[in-house]
Scaffold this active site. Structure first.
Site, PDB file in Angstrom:
ATOM      1  N   GLY A  37       7.858  -3.667 -12.433  1.00 46.70           N
ATOM      2  CA  GLY A  37       6.969  -3.007 -11.481  1.00 46.70           C
ATOM      3  C   GLY A  37       7.438  -1.588 -11.200  1.00 46.70           C
ATOM      4  N   THR A  38       8.744  -1.413 -11.146  1.00 46.10           N
ATOM      5  CA  THR A  38       9.305  -0.075 -10.932  1.00 46.10           C
ATOM      6  C   THR A  38       8.874   0.875 -12.041  1.00 46.10           C
ATOM      7  OG1 THR A  38      11.189  -0.900  -9.678  1.00 46.10           O
ATOM      8  CG2 THR A  38      11.487   1.199 -10.820  1.00 46.10           C
ATOM      9  N   GLN A  66       3.314  -6.624  -3.722  1.00 43.60           N
ATOM     10  CA  GLN A  66       3.479  -7.713  -2.760  1.00 43.60           C
ATOM     11  C   GLN A  66       2.213  -8.544  -2.581  1.00 43.60           C
ATOM     12  OE1 GLN A  66       6.166  -8.868  -1.501  1.00 43.60           O
ATOM     13  NE2 GLN A  66       7.565  -7.259  -2.184  1.00 43.60           N
ATOM     14  N   SER A  94       4.220  -6.426 -10.254  1.00 43.41           N
ATOM     15  CA  SER A  94       5.477  -6.926 -10.797  1.00 43.41           C
ATOM     16  C   SER A  94       5.450  -8.451 -10.849  1.00 43.41           C
ATOM     17  CB  SER A  94       6.608  -6.451  -9.887  1.00 43.41           C
ATOM     18  OG  SER A  94       7.823  -6.982 -10.307  1.00 43.41           O
ATOM     19  N   ALA A  95       5.688  -9.017 -12.036  1.00 40.47           N
ATOM     20  CA  ALA A  95       5.456 -10.455 -12.231  1.00 40.47           C
ATOM     21  C   ALA A  95       6.418 -11.345 -11.451  1.00 40.47           C
ATOM     22  CB  ALA A  95       5.526 -10.781 -13.717  1.00 40.47           C
ATOM     23  N   HIS A  96       7.672 -10.905 -11.270  1.00 40.26           N
ATOM     24  CA  HIS A  96       8.622 -11.811 -10.612  1.00 40.26           C
ATOM     25  C   HIS A  96       8.319 -11.965  -9.133  1.00 40.26           C
ATOM     26  CE1 HIS A  96      11.518  -8.979  -8.577  1.00 40.26           C
ATOM     27  NE2 HIS A  96      10.806  -8.145  -9.306  1.00 40.26           N
ATOM     28  N   CYS A 106      23.779  -1.742   7.859  1.00 41.78           N
ATOM     29  CA  CYS A 106      25.087  -2.395   7.826  1.00 41.78           C
ATOM     30  C   CYS A 106      25.078  -3.560   6.850  1.00 41.78           C
ATOM     31  CB  CYS A 106      25.501  -2.819   9.226  1.00 41.78           C
ATOM     32  SG  CYS A 106      24.148  -3.267  10.307  1.00 41.78           S
TER      33      CYS A 106
END
Lengths: 474, 474
Positions: free
Chosen positions: B69-70, B177, B194-196, B320
């Protein structure tokens, strides 16, 4: 049904399949996450990186997994050029690198960089001294494949790496074709490879950047894989890639010797079995499993289909295949015949019987293709036996002897191998010493007309645009 | 063991696994080759493209498979910007896009382009009118996510697409998403996914470019996937991605309603169960499965580990945590508390009992983390019950009332949530109307000090470098 296109892609190795299946349950989470699923994925990724690094002969933190060998090359070249921008903007590549390297070189030129192509000899081999001589003070990077993907010729990588080290220029080695057989020797700086060439899955490449090599990852930034491969990777595929690389290396030496003998047999038998064939590539300094030859008066795509019907899967660097418009840049750089080109690349485990069956089927496949073209009877004994009379011959422009106007053949608009066939048909119509002018706008003619002259003993007088001049000598 | 990090990555869907296994034997060859293995691979690739296009709602020839996807976002943005270079060099993005979009925007700026970030409200939502107003004559491209990956807020994509269509600006939608839940509505021009995220394998993304959208694929050139994704892909993974997208869509509406109710329950119960919690994101216009909250006086990484020990896998946008140095840009753009941040994203099939178990475990996990920090007793009832006396308190610089010099607390060199805890400890030492000066060089303070003031009813007087000024109001 024998598959002889191993240099293109291999079926999944049994070890790759096993590793892939095992990793599907553990390797789906994001290895950058802190939770247990993420940590499990991280462990798999770390183990795969260690295994791959051991096979390559580098440190694990020098190795990044990319989404393909092509991406590894693109990123490696762009990153090394950017990291060495202060040194200069010159990129040295051999003329027979994979198209991924040459495309990256074109992109570099489009950005104002300079590319120098180092030529190869007729066997497709770079001269190491010549490669070294191409390195200059402003050379940012040099690229040399470990072995050629089309003709199998090995390149003098270790010697080239020494010249590079002396000149302070990093050397990127495209090891896609050879990594299955062993580590790349010498003091190289960057290395790229592709898993589906050794029986790993598609979509996994390796990029190695030695510590100390200046490297500036291409933008956009991404935190994964040392910034060298953006995006969420297919971790089970990476695990399978690393496991299978280790597995193929175990029997590599023995299998290489076995395949080398089979290829030697093909190299020896093909010219005996098929008339007018040129076997290309270095006969000795070569990959164990690759052999390439070109058949005069043959349409490459038609030959692929004929062999496919006979049950053999091979590939071709001819321009007359549907996926390319120009002959392979490798054959062009070598200056060898491109028509009727066939690459046979044997997968590990290829049976001798399958090679024998191929040698039995090849002559008939070539004969069939030649029979469909107007191959001149006088030119090819094999073709002549089946050849039909030309339906429409060329239009002779005159009998060109030394004093007379040359004979002209107009083959414009005709694709390879037709222009060379039409040339062959009329060469006997001029006296020895006379000239034939061939008009041809197919790009392959530039390669195949001089290659035909050399094979036939005629004199190639050169080309001017689409006009070729040939003097009959025999 | 409940895994509540679905928005990061999902386990392989059973249909994906089945399709992957089925495709391993047929999908390893190069689909660009003419031989039967290549043709078989081509058939699989074509069928996967058709299935994915049907799910997206586009033509098959508009859809390219990328390696993530990136990569789809990087390529989509670079290609659309290059294709529209004549229109101008302005890129409009929302302030809460995925980091892949923002990294591509930074790369565009580095190349001389201009980037305009459209802000969001406190719920993380872009105002459609404001997005439309950001479009100008020289805007080459606009990017808007369908829904936010950290807080689940849905964006007004269809309205934004109308503004874009009117302005003649292509809209790229990051649908990573939401694509599992349904098609993206409206007249968008480009789409990435993005498939995952839907239970497909890692290493597979989608890039859709509508016909008629000017698009110039980034260099280096490559002939695969319309020039939009170089390199040899993992075809079995692509087949699995397409099959699982179709599968998850079948039950999507019913599962969305079920998960939506579970998330509503978490949103309602967490503030009742845990003191000093801020639940963030739009309560209604949101993804069905995502909820995010932040816990005052809590170290995000410590809370992740405490929940992990209790058996729950979640993620955090706090600074953090070990993999980030700055608080999430999403929380920053929303102006909400970042410390002790937890994102819960429920996978399809999550049992109500697992959600109840999480709600039971959360208060104790937060209490444990607070007990390890010097949370002031007066500030947190829950923490106070377990809290120990401060080992080393802040060094008060003076009792700052309206006329007196302010009290100064030096928290430099301390990481979140310590600066806010030290601020909370001393606020009672100044009279109402008096001022506390906090010195803090942790980046999260910029977000968390004003958020704490708002939660506690004090007045935030602003910051000057690492110096924050707060007036006690209650």
């Amino acid at each position: 049904m024998p598959y002889f296109d191993a240099a293109s892609s291999l079926p999944l190795h049994p070890v790759a399949r096993q590793a892939l299946l095992a990793a599907l349950d553990e390797g789906w989470a994001d290895p950058a996450r802190l939770h247990r699923e993420g940590r499990r994925a991280r462990l798999l990724l770390d183990a795969a990186r260690e295994a791959a690094a051991e096979a390559v002969g580098c440190r694990p933190d020098e190795l990044s997994f990319t989404s393909s060998g092509t991406r590894a090359l693109h990123t490696g070249i762009a990153g090394a050029l950017a990291g060495r921008r202060r040194a200069g903007r010159r990129l040295v590549v051999s003329a027979v690198e994979h198209s991924a390297v040459l495309h990256a070189a074109r992109a570099h030129e489009a950005n104002g960089g300079v590319v120098e192509e180092v030529p190869v000899d007729r066997a497709g081999r770079v001269d190491a001294d010549g490669f070294g001589a191409a390195l200059r003070g402003d050379t940012a990077l040099a690229c040399l494949q470990s072995a050629n993907h089309e003709v199998g010729t090995e390149q003098p990588v270790a010697e080239a790496a020494e010249f590079c080290a002396e000149a302070g220029v990093p050397l990127l080695v495209d090891a896609a074709q050879s990594l299955a057989w062993g580590r790349v020797p010498g003091r190289w700086s960057l290395l790229a490879a592709s898993a589906h060439k050794w029986g790993g899955p598609g979509g996994v490449g390796l990029l190695v950047v030695r510590k100390g090599v200046r490297f500036s990852p291409p933008q956009p930034a991404d935190e994964r894989e040392s910034g060298r491969s953006p995006g969420f990777a297919d971790l089970p595929a990476i695990v399978a890639a690393a496991a299978s690389l280790r597995a193929v290396r175990e029997g590599a030496a023995a299998e290489a010797a076995r395949l080398r003998a089979l290829v030697d047999r093909i190299r020896a038998r093909v010219p005996e079995l098929v008339p007018d064939v040129e076997v290309v590539g270095d006969p000795v300094r070569r990959l164990p499993h690759v052999v390439t030859f070109s058949c005069l008066y043959v349409d490459g795509e038609a030959l692929l289909h004929a062999l496919d019907r006979a049950g053999f899967s091979v590939s071709s660097g001819s321009s007359c295949t549907s996926d390319t418009l120009a002959p392979s840049h490798v054959l062009r750089a070598m200056g060898v015949l491109s028509e009727g080109n066939v690459r046979v690349s044997l997968p590990p485990g290829t049976a001798r019987e399958d090679v024998d069956a191929f040698l039995e089927a090849l002559p008939e496949a070539v004969r069939q293709v030649r029979a469909h073209l107007d191959v001149p009877a006088a030119e090819s004994g094999a073709a002549a036996r089946a050849g039909s009379a030309p339906e429409s011959g060329p239009a002779p422009g005159g009998r060109g002897d030394a004093g007379a106007p040359p004979l002209t053949v107009d083959s414009r608009g005709k694709r390879c191998p037709v222009p060379v066939i039409e040339l062959a048909k009329v060469i006997g119509e001029v006296p020895v010493g006379g000239t034939v002018v061939l008009l041809a706008d197919d790009e392959a003619a530039r390669l195949d007309v001089p290659a035909w002259c050399e094979m036939r003993g005629h004199e190639y007088l050169g080309a001017d645009g689409h006009t070729y001049r040939v003097r009959r000598r025999v």
